[in-house]
Design a protein around this motif. Structure first.
Motif, PDB file in Angstrom:
ATOM      1  N   SER A  71       0.847  -1.169   0.000  1.00  0.00           N
ATOM      2  CA  SER A  71       0.000   0.000   0.000  1.00  0.00           C
ATOM      3  C   SER A  71       0.883   1.218   0.000  1.00  0.00           C
ATOM      4  O   SER A  71       2.011   1.173  -0.429  1.00  0.00           O
ATOM      5  CB  SER A  71      -0.929  -0.026   1.203  1.00  0.00           C
ATOM      6  N   ALA A  96      -1.938   3.507   8.715  1.00  0.00           N
ATOM      7  CA  ALA A  96      -2.424   3.528   7.341  1.00  0.00           C
ATOM      8  C   ALA A  96      -2.407   4.957   6.817  1.00  0.00           C
ATOM      9  O   ALA A  96      -3.035   5.851   7.377  1.00  0.00           O
ATOM     10  CB  ALA A  96      -3.840   2.957   7.270  1.00  0.00           C
ATOM     11  N   ARG A 124      -3.039  -3.474   7.027  1.00  0.00           N
ATOM     12  CA  ARG A 124      -2.844  -2.030   7.182  1.00  0.00           C
ATOM     13  C   ARG A 124      -3.956  -1.221   6.536  1.00  0.00           C
ATOM     14  O   ARG A 124      -4.153  -0.066   6.858  1.00  0.00           O
ATOM     15  CB  ARG A 124      -1.495  -1.623   6.576  1.00  0.00           C
ATOM     16  N   ARG A 125      -4.671  -1.838   5.568  1.00  0.00           N
ATOM     17  CA  ARG A 125      -5.754  -1.114   4.903  1.00  0.00           C
ATOM     18  C   ARG A 125      -7.131  -1.604   5.340  1.00  0.00           C
ATOM     19  O   ARG A 125      -8.146  -1.002   4.964  1.00  0.00           O
ATOM     20  CB  ARG A 125      -5.648  -1.294   3.386  1.00  0.00           C
ATOM     21  N   ILE A 131     -11.696  -5.654   3.178  1.00  0.00           N
ATOM     22  CA  ILE A 131     -10.771  -5.044   2.232  1.00  0.00           C
ATOM     23  C   ILE A 131     -11.419  -5.057   0.845  1.00  0.00           C
ATOM     24  O   ILE A 131     -12.089  -6.027   0.468  1.00  0.00           O
ATOM     25  CB  ILE A 131      -9.406  -5.784   2.205  1.00  0.00           C
ATOM     26  N   SER A 157     -11.775   4.037   2.418  1.00  0.00           N
ATOM     27  CA  SER A 157     -10.319   4.029   2.238  1.00  0.00           C
ATOM     28  C   SER A 157      -9.693   2.651   2.415  1.00  0.00           C
ATOM     29  O   SER A 157      -8.486   2.503   2.236  1.00  0.00           O
ATOM     30  CB  SER A 157      -9.662   5.004   3.222  1.00  0.00           C
ATOM     31  N   ASN A 158     -10.490   1.643   2.750  1.00  0.00           N
ATOM     32  CA  ASN A 158      -9.938   0.297   2.971  1.00  0.00           C
ATOM     33  C   ASN A 158      -9.819  -0.446   1.639  1.00  0.00           C
ATOM     34  O   ASN A 158     -10.495  -1.432   1.369  1.00  0.00           O
ATOM     35  CB  ASN A 158     -10.777  -0.497   3.975  1.00  0.00           C
ATOM     36  N   LEU A 160      -7.158  -1.695  -1.795  1.00  0.00           N
ATOM     37  CA  LEU A 160      -5.846  -2.085  -2.287  1.00  0.00           C
ATOM     38  C   LEU A 160      -5.950  -2.343  -3.790  1.00  0.00           C
ATOM     39  O   LEU A 160      -6.965  -2.860  -4.266  1.00  0.00           O
ATOM     40  CB  LEU A 160      -5.360  -3.363  -1.599  1.00  0.00           C
ATOM     41  N   PRO A 178      -2.732   2.959  -2.459  1.00  0.00           N
ATOM     42  CA  PRO A 178      -2.309   1.697  -1.827  1.00  0.00           C
ATOM     43  C   PRO A 178      -2.195   0.590  -2.877  1.00  0.00           C
ATOM     44  O   PRO A 178      -3.181   0.268  -3.544  1.00  0.00           O
ATOM     45  CB  PRO A 178      -3.423   1.386  -0.824  1.00  0.00           C
TER      46      PRO A 178
END
Length: 595
Positions: A71, A96, A124-125, A131, A157-158, A160, A178
């Motif tokens: 990310s 994050a 982290r995400r 996710i 924002s979660n 990838l 990310p």
């Protein structure tokens, strides 16, 4: 301090061993206190340091705008340290980095290994144990940026992005997106639908799902040629028992609200451009069998394989209320997302199903279109969903548009059949042909008019409008229903096809991204009869906001008159009927006939 000193003297006079122990303890306490206070009041903390963009000095990769495999952040390796799960989760939530927060100027690119797909990287995400993932190669960079921006604007924002080539990896990294490395070593070019490379790209999705589910997070997997218009996660949370919630190619809705589709009436395949997976045993088994099936048959399309495995066993209903159905091995709980709000290219752009049912769409996927990648891009532009670079909205030569005039008889009279459909289409194409000629003369970019169709376009035999759909007649149809958008955007030999003419989507002028200085630089052109008093041009012509133009103007007249308005950004004609007489040279006249 006196009491401490007295105690030490007594211990020294008695047993030296105890003195040594006590001194060691006291010194340890002092140093611990100093460390704690320095951590609290010092310039940086361990968490902050992990959240920065600086990479270790040993990293020598100094490549600039390119991308990597995780990310937006890079964590130095933690040697000989074990972090409790709760502390690890808290740390991941705090470090994050916000989307679009780019690395500091002059910083170095972390090594490729830092972007390897791991549970720690994904965590982290993650937010609310979920996710959201898409993937692609560099050819889809603008689609990916659009996909990310829509979610970020929805405060999601979660996410990838899986990079299938290093060029995309580096590009996204330096934009603050990310990203992780899929290790695919894919070409950076557009591979084209149905090609062997396209099938290879689809299989990567299967491998990715199979790799992600064991991490224990809910997974929303998306194609890059779709956009989110509304945060879908609250919708998915309404069905906590579902192992998989999938979109479909269903063009006939089975419900008129936001419930899941009625599974007994869904006849179309599941579409794997949008589907939500929970990390259950049933879902993991499904992903594993899907992967094995594709590995055993390298000719099988990934979506076909998904539907084969999914429908090994199908039914009965899980319960009376949820709309879920047992599938795959008879244990997996499946739900079909409603096609009215998780829209395909047909239910959104042709039927406008969500409008007719008074619903708010969550997503638009550019399926059911006919112009390849360029057609997908143009569809999203027509919907004002695509994020182009600023220069797209401010062409150097300016823009030309016109108001199409269509007789009511062509739109509404008679039966809706092939003859009336083509009469309507040909009438509009003639106007567009004239507009293209004038745009070429004036070196301007043509803003296409909205197109009306009486019949649908599909790649298989059909009765004109599919039975059971909400397609109205006539309906506003996408440009790729009439024109080969992908061919129009190719650079073709000028000696064979004439000079290239740039064009924009019909909604271009209404797009909020159009700069104010472009919108306000405007000239209306109204047609008049040559020789009439209202057609007389004066010395103040260049100062007008409305220009009266004689009908059937020649090439020379058009270029002379509009040379006075070369700094005007948008010139809009009231009609394209009888505007232009002809080109002066034979080659250009042939071009006018050809288009």
């Amino acid at each position: 301090m006196a009491s401490w000193y007295q105690t030490l003297r007594e211990m020294a006079n008695s047993k030296p061993l105890f003195l040594t122990i006590y001194v060691t303890v006291i010194v340890g306490i002092v140093f611990s206190s100093v460390y704690v206070f320095s951590s609290i009041y010092g310039g940086s903390s361990p968490v902050y340091a992990a959240n920065t963009w600086s990479s270790p000095s040993s990293v020598s990769n100094e490549r600039s705008p390119l991308v990597d495999h995780t990310s937006n952040f890079y964590n130095p390796p933690r040697e000989n340290r074990v972090t409790p799960p709760s502390a690890l989760h808290q740390s991941h939530q705090s470090i994050a980095i916000p989307i679009w927060e780019v690395p500091p100027v002059g910083s170095k690119m972390p090594p490729l290994e830092a972007f390897r797909l791991t549970k720690e990287l994904v965590s982290r995400r993650v937010k609310d144990n979920t996710i959201i993932v898409t993937f692609g190669n560099y050819a889809f960079m603008d689609f990916i940026i659009t996909w990310v921006k829509h979610l970020n604007d929805l405060d999601v924002s979660n996410i990838l992005v899986g990079a299938m080539d290093t060029k995309l990896l580096e590009a996204l990294y330096w934009k603050g997106v990310p990203v992780f490395d899929m290790g695919s070593h894919m070409s950076t070019e557009d591979v084209g639908w149905g090609s062997p490379t396209f099938h290879k790209m689809g299989r990567e999705k299967v491998f990715l799902i199979d790799a992600l589910l064991p991490f224990g997070y809910e997974l929303l997997m998306c194609d890059t040629d779709m956009v989110w218009l509304k945060n879908p996660l609250p919708y998915f949370s309404r069905f906590p028992e579902a192992d998989i919630l999938t979109s479909t190619d269903q063009v006939v809705t089975t419900v008129v609200d936001d419930r899941l589709e009625n599974w007994q009436q869904v006849s179309a395949d599941s579409n794997i451009g949008i589907f939500h997976w929970r990390p259950t045993d049933s879902a993991k088994l499904m992903a594993k069998e899907w992967k094995i099936l594709l590995q055993d048959d390298d000719k099988l399309w990934d979506q076909s394989g998904f539907n084969i495995v999914l429908r090994k066993k199908f039914g009965p209903s899980v319960d009376e209320e949820s709309g879920l159905v047992y599938a795959h091995d008879g244990k997996l709980k499946l739900g079909f997302l409603p096609s009215s709000i998780f829209c395909s290219g047909h239910t959104y752009f042709v039927q406008a199903m969500y409008q007719q049912l008074r619903l708010e769409p969550y997503a638009v996927h550019t399926t059911f279109q006919y112009g390849g990648t360029e057609g997908k891009r143009h569809r999203l532009r027509e919907g004002m969903f695509f994020y182009d670079k600023p220069e797209y909205y401010d062409s150097p030569g300016g823009f030309l548009s016109f108001k199409p005039s269509i007789p009511k008889s062509l739109l509404l009279d008679g039966e809706h059949n092939v003859a009336t459909h083509f009469s309507l289409i040909n009438y509009q194409m003639k106007q567009i042909r004239t507009a293209l000629a004038i745009a070429s003369l004036l070196n301007r970019t043509l803003v296409m008019p909205p197109l009306w169709c009486r019949l649908d376009r599909l790649w298989y035999p059909h009765p004109g409008v599919l039975p059971g759909t909400l397609t109205r007649q006539p309906f506003l149809c996408p440009l790729d229903h009439v024109f080969e958008v992908n061919v129009m955007m190719k650079e073709l030999p000028e000696e064979d096809f004439g000079p290239g003419i740039s064009f924009r989507e019909y909604s271009f002028i209404d797009n909020p991204l159009l700069p104010k200085q472009v919108k306000e630089s405007w000239l209306d052109v109204e047609l008049c009869q040559e020789g009439s008093k209202s057609c007389q041009l004066t010395n103040e012509t260049s100062q007008l906001r409305v220009l009266r133009l004689p009908k059937n103007s020649s090439e020379e007249e058009l270029t002379t008159i509009f040379s006075l308005f070369k700094d005007v950004k948008i010139i809009q004609f009231s009609s394209m009927q009888d505007v232009f007489k002809s080109f002066t040279d034979q080659a250009s006249s042939f071009f006018l006939c050809f288009i």
